[in-house]
Design a protein around this motif. Structure first.
Motif, PDB file in Angstrom:
ATOM      1  N   LYS A  45       0.821  -1.211   0.000  1.00 46.17           N
ATOM      2  CA  LYS A  45       0.000   0.000   0.000  1.00 46.17           C
ATOM      3  C   LYS A  45       0.858   1.265   0.000  1.00 46.17           C
ATOM      4  O   LYS A  45       0.379   2.335  -0.384  1.00 46.17           O
ATOM      5  CB  LYS A  45      -0.942  -0.007   1.211  1.00 46.17           C
ATOM      6  CG  LYS A  45      -2.070  -1.026   1.083  1.00 46.17           C
ATOM      7  CD  LYS A  45      -3.096  -0.869   2.193  1.00 46.17           C
ATOM      8  CE  LYS A  45      -4.276  -1.805   1.977  1.00 46.17           C
ATOM      9  NZ  LYS A  45      -5.316  -1.637   3.019  1.00 46.17           N
ATOM     10  N   SER A  46       2.102   1.157   0.444  1.00 48.91           N
ATOM     11  CA  SER A  46       2.983   2.324   0.446  1.00 48.91           C
ATOM     12  C   SER A  46       4.021   2.240  -0.671  1.00 48.91           C
ATOM     13  O   SER A  46       5.028   2.930  -0.632  1.00 48.91           O
ATOM     14  CB  SER A  46       3.680   2.458   1.800  1.00 48.91           C
ATOM     15  OG  SER A  46       4.425   1.293   2.102  1.00 48.91           O
ATOM     16  N   GLY A  47       3.785   1.381  -1.649  1.00 44.73           N
ATOM     17  CA  GLY A  47       4.650   1.347  -2.820  1.00 44.73           C
ATOM     18  C   GLY A  47       5.388   0.045  -3.063  1.00 44.73           C
ATOM     19  O   GLY A  47       5.889  -0.184  -4.146  1.00 44.73           O
ATOM     20  N   LEU A  48       5.481  -0.853  -2.092  1.00 43.31           N
ATOM     21  CA  LEU A  48       6.171  -2.133  -2.198  1.00 43.31           C
ATOM     22  C   LEU A  48       7.636  -1.969  -2.595  1.00 43.31           C
ATOM     23  O   LEU A  48       8.028  -2.208  -3.735  1.00 43.31           O
ATOM     24  CB  LEU A  48       5.471  -3.090  -3.175  1.00 43.31           C
ATOM     25  CG  LEU A  48       5.984  -4.546  -3.084  1.00 43.31           C
ATOM     26  CD1 LEU A  48       5.708  -5.128  -1.722  1.00 43.31           C
ATOM     27  CD2 LEU A  48       5.393  -5.416  -4.168  1.00 43.31           C
ATOM     28  N   ASN A  49       8.421  -1.554  -1.650  1.00 44.32           N
ATOM     29  CA  ASN A  49       9.864  -1.425  -1.849  1.00 44.32           C
ATOM     30  C   ASN A  49      10.487  -2.820  -1.820  1.00 44.32           C
ATOM     31  O   ASN A  49      10.696  -3.393  -0.759  1.00 44.32           O
ATOM     32  CB  ASN A  49      10.428  -0.528  -0.749  1.00 44.32           C
ATOM     33  CG  ASN A  49      11.890  -0.221  -0.892  1.00 44.32           C
ATOM     34  OD1 ASN A  49      12.478   0.390  -0.023  1.00 44.32           O
ATOM     35  ND2 ASN A  49      12.510  -0.617  -1.992  1.00 44.32           N
ATOM     36  N   LEU A  50      10.787  -3.373  -2.992  1.00 46.42           N
ATOM     37  CA  LEU A  50      11.225  -4.760  -3.116  1.00 46.42           C
ATOM     38  C   LEU A  50      12.671  -4.977  -2.689  1.00 46.42           C
ATOM     39  O   LEU A  50      13.005  -5.986  -2.076  1.00 46.42           O
ATOM     40  CB  LEU A  50      11.062  -5.226  -4.561  1.00 46.42           C
ATOM     41  CG  LEU A  50       9.623  -5.404  -5.048  1.00 46.42           C
ATOM     42  CD1 LEU A  50       9.597  -5.507  -6.565  1.00 46.42           C
ATOM     43  CD2 LEU A  50       9.011  -6.642  -4.414  1.00 46.42           C
ATOM     44  N   THR A  51      13.539  -4.045  -3.036  1.00 49.24           N
ATOM     45  CA  THR A  51      14.956  -4.184  -2.722  1.00 49.24           C
ATOM     46  C   THR A  51      15.606  -2.818  -2.868  1.00 49.24           C
ATOM     47  O   THR A  51      14.921  -1.820  -3.107  1.00 49.24           O
ATOM     48  CB  THR A  51      15.628  -5.241  -3.631  1.00 49.24           C
ATOM     49  OG1 THR A  51      16.926  -5.553  -3.123  1.00 49.24           O
ATOM     50  CG2 THR A  51      15.708  -4.780  -5.078  1.00 49.24           C
ATOM     51  N   LYS A  52      16.920  -2.758  -2.731  1.00 48.98           N
ATOM     52  CA  LYS A  52      17.633  -1.503  -2.919  1.00 48.98           C
ATOM     53  C   LYS A  52      18.837  -1.746  -3.813  1.00 48.98           C
ATOM     54  O   LYS A  52      19.665  -2.618  -3.522  1.00 48.98           O
ATOM     55  CB  LYS A  52      18.086  -0.908  -1.584  1.00 48.98           C
ATOM     56  CG  LYS A  52      18.626   0.516  -1.721  1.00 48.98           C
ATOM     57  CD  LYS A  52      18.876   1.164  -0.383  1.00 48.98           C
ATOM     58  CE  LYS A  52      19.332   2.605  -0.551  1.00 48.98           C
ATOM     59  NZ  LYS A  52      19.652   3.243   0.742  1.00 48.98           N
ATOM     60  N   ASN A  53      18.921  -0.995  -4.883  1.00 47.72           N
ATOM     61  CA  ASN A  53      19.956  -1.197  -5.882  1.00 47.72           C
ATOM     62  C   ASN A  53      21.237  -0.480  -5.451  1.00 47.72           C
ATOM     63  O   ASN A  53      21.464   0.676  -5.792  1.00 47.72           O
ATOM     64  CB  ASN A  53      19.478  -0.686  -7.242  1.00 47.72           C
ATOM     65  CG  ASN A  53      20.347  -1.176  -8.382  1.00 47.72           C
ATOM     66  OD1 ASN A  53      21.315  -1.878  -8.165  1.00 47.72           O
ATOM     67  ND2 ASN A  53      19.979  -0.819  -9.595  1.00 47.72           N
ATOM     68  N   GLU A  54      22.046  -1.184  -4.671  1.00 45.70           N
ATOM     69  CA  GLU A  54      23.305  -0.634  -4.207  1.00 45.70           C
ATOM     70  C   GLU A  54      24.352  -1.731  -4.178  1.00 45.70           C
ATOM     71  O   GLU A  54      24.035  -2.914  -4.322  1.00 45.70           O
ATOM     72  CB  GLU A  54      23.155   0.020  -2.833  1.00 45.70           C
ATOM     73  CG  GLU A  54      22.705  -0.908  -1.729  1.00 45.70           C
ATOM     74  CD  GLU A  54      22.454  -0.175  -0.414  1.00 45.70           C
ATOM     75  OE1 GLU A  54      22.667   1.043  -0.354  1.00 45.70           O
ATOM     76  OE2 GLU A  54      22.029  -0.835   0.543  1.00 45.70           O
ATOM     77  N   LYS A  55      25.605  -1.367  -3.987  1.00 47.16           N
ATOM     78  CA  LYS A  55      26.692  -2.335  -4.020  1.00 47.16           C
ATOM     79  C   LYS A  55      26.546  -3.361  -2.901  1.00 47.16           C
ATOM     80  O   LYS A  55      25.972  -3.086  -1.855  1.00 47.16           O
ATOM     81  CB  LYS A  55      28.032  -1.612  -3.918  1.00 47.16           C
ATOM     82  CG  LYS A  55      28.339  -0.758  -5.148  1.00 47.16           C
ATOM     83  CD  LYS A  55      29.696  -0.087  -5.026  1.00 47.16           C
ATOM     84  CE  LYS A  55      29.994   0.741  -6.274  1.00 47.16           C
ATOM     85  NZ  LYS A  55      31.315   1.432  -6.173  1.00 47.16           N
ATOM     86  N   ASP A  56      27.104  -4.551  -3.151  1.00 47.50           N
ATOM     87  CA  ASP A  56      26.914  -5.674  -2.229  1.00 47.50           C
ATOM     88  C   ASP A  56      27.310  -5.342  -0.801  1.00 47.50           C
ATOM     89  O   ASP A  56      26.582  -5.664   0.144  1.00 47.50           O
ATOM     90  CB  ASP A  56      27.727  -6.884  -2.709  1.00 47.50           C
ATOM     91  CG  ASP A  56      27.193  -7.462  -4.011  1.00 47.50           C
ATOM     92  OD1 ASP A  56      26.071  -7.090  -4.403  1.00 47.50           O
ATOM     93  OD2 ASP A  56      27.902  -8.269  -4.637  1.00 47.50           O
ATOM     94  N   ALA A  57      28.467  -4.704  -0.619  1.00 52.76           N
ATOM     95  CA  ALA A  57      28.955  -4.427   0.736  1.00 52.76           C
ATOM     96  C   ALA A  57      28.017  -3.497   1.476  1.00 52.76           C
ATOM     97  O   ALA A  57      27.709  -3.708   2.661  1.00 52.76           O
ATOM     98  CB  ALA A  57      30.363  -3.836   0.672  1.00 52.76           C
TER      99      ALA A  57
END
Length: 392
Positions: A45-57
């Protein structure tokens, strides 16, 4: 054909069922609610933040002391895999300016429908309104609308969630059954939680107001994010990120002007006030909005007379809190099945053939895509391990 039973139909359980079915097992999934993935839908309902596209570390660092434990699971099913998996379900995604990844639909229901259609195509049998009550010999026992039922399977994956948002199914009631099996547990505690504040009457007009462009601090943690002043205290992503430190008793402070140095704030405060009220002066000299001025009135009266001292307060305003909000109000929980209770494949040491995934396990993560990613990753890990075990 080997058989698998997945108990719990949130993201971790659904992913485990998908992996098991693709591995060729006959999969039955049971959930206590009349529909699946209720907490997942609420998150959407608030947008479904699935993941974050950032470096592994950087991504792994968000998991704190759980990072090393979760690292191989996230390496197998991490940021890139979550994005590819979502697109493979014909759901377009986009990455926001902060790196957060969302479906373009900005809700969970289209993704969930596509996912369930895939599981149906794989032959996964869903049992709803089936409440797991524990193990009886070699079978899993359930209370169902048709009365008590028992299901025997070659492998079982438990994905029953944590202990927050009980109305959506994550009530932690499974812990009693786990104790009966001799499984080590860690007490549940709130995470991604608001804090309680006993507001004075003068703050009532500010309740419900967002407070933006601030930095919150607790212990060694820092958070730049929006908060909301609620009747019970402070809510919002900015405060949720500090849950681990606040849970350990760290004091909370707020930088009301994080983009200016303390010396720069003092310089602005050194200008003559004239006949202006303090509130008007703070609004004009520092561009503070009413909610921020209200917070200063609440926690720093009487105001320091010296500009340098007052600037120090504005840059580190102490917020008197009464701890985190109750566990059932939290977005997630820490605690649950201890890491020592499972092996490297997430199989219960006390119950061979039974694997665990998702928020049942004792790990912690902030919001921002980390929670859902780890649920999917542990679900995939446990599902693959259970499939390998069944085939052996």
């Amino acid at each position: 054909m080997p058989s698998a039973l997945v108990i719990g139909a949130g993201p971790a359980g659904l992913m485990a069922a998908e992996v098991l079915a693709k591995a060729g097992l006959s999969v039955t999934m049971a959930d206590q609610k009349p529909s699946v993935a209720r907490k997942f839908l609420m998150a959407g309902k608030s947008g479904l933040n699935l993941t974050k596209n950032e470096k592994d570390a950087a991504f792994l660092a968000a998991y704190g002391d759980s990072a090393n434990w979760l690292a191989p699971m996230i390496a197998q099913f991490g940021v890139a895999e979550v994005m590819a998996w979502t697109e493979d379900l014909d759901q377009q995604i986009f990455t926001g300016s902060t790196g957060r990844v969302f479906p373009k639909a900005m809700k969970a229901s289209p993704l969930l429908r596509a996912w369930l259609q895939r599981l149906d195509g794989l032959g996964v049998d869903r049992k709803l309104r089936w409440r797991w009550t524990g193990f009886r010999d070699d079978s899993a026992a359930f209370d169902t609308p048709e009365g008590p039922q028992s299901v025997a399977a070659d492998v079982v994956v438990l994905a029953l969630g944590g202990a927050s948002w009980s109305k959506l199914g994550s009530d932690g009631a499974w812990s009693d059954a786990m104790k009966g099996e001799g499984v080590d547990l860690v007490d549940f505690a709130p995470s991604n939680s608001g804090v309680s504040v006993g507001w004075s009457d003068h703050m009532q007009r500010h309740l419900g107001s967002p407070v933006k462009n601030i930095e919150l601090r607790a212990g060694t943690l820092r958070s730049r994010g929006e908060i909301v002043l609620s009747k019970t205290g402070i809510e919002g992503g900015g405060i949720y990120a500090l849950s681990a430190a606040l849970r350990d008793g760290a004091a909370l402070s707020m930088d009301l002007m994080p983009d200016l140095s303390e010396a720069a704030v003092a310089g602005r405060l050194a200008k003559p006030r004239g006949k202006m009220s303090v509130g008007t002066y703070l609004r004009k000299a520092l561009k503070l909005d009413p909610a921020k001025i209200g917070l200063l009135n609440e926690f720093s009266r009487p105001f320091p007379a010296q500009a340098a001292e007052f600037a120090g307060v504005i840059k580190a305003l102490p917020i008197a809190t009464h701890g985190l909000r109750p566990i059932d109000e939290a977005i997630s929980t820490t605690g649950g099945i201890a890491r020592s209770a499972v092996d490297g494949k997430l199989m219960l040491k006390a119950k061979p053939g039974v694997f665990v995934a998702g928020e049942m396990l004792d790990w912690d993560a902030p919001t921002g895509g980390y929670l859902i990613t780890a649920c999917l990753a542990t679900g995939a890990w446990a599902g693959q391990a259970a499939a390998d075990y069944a085939k052996r």
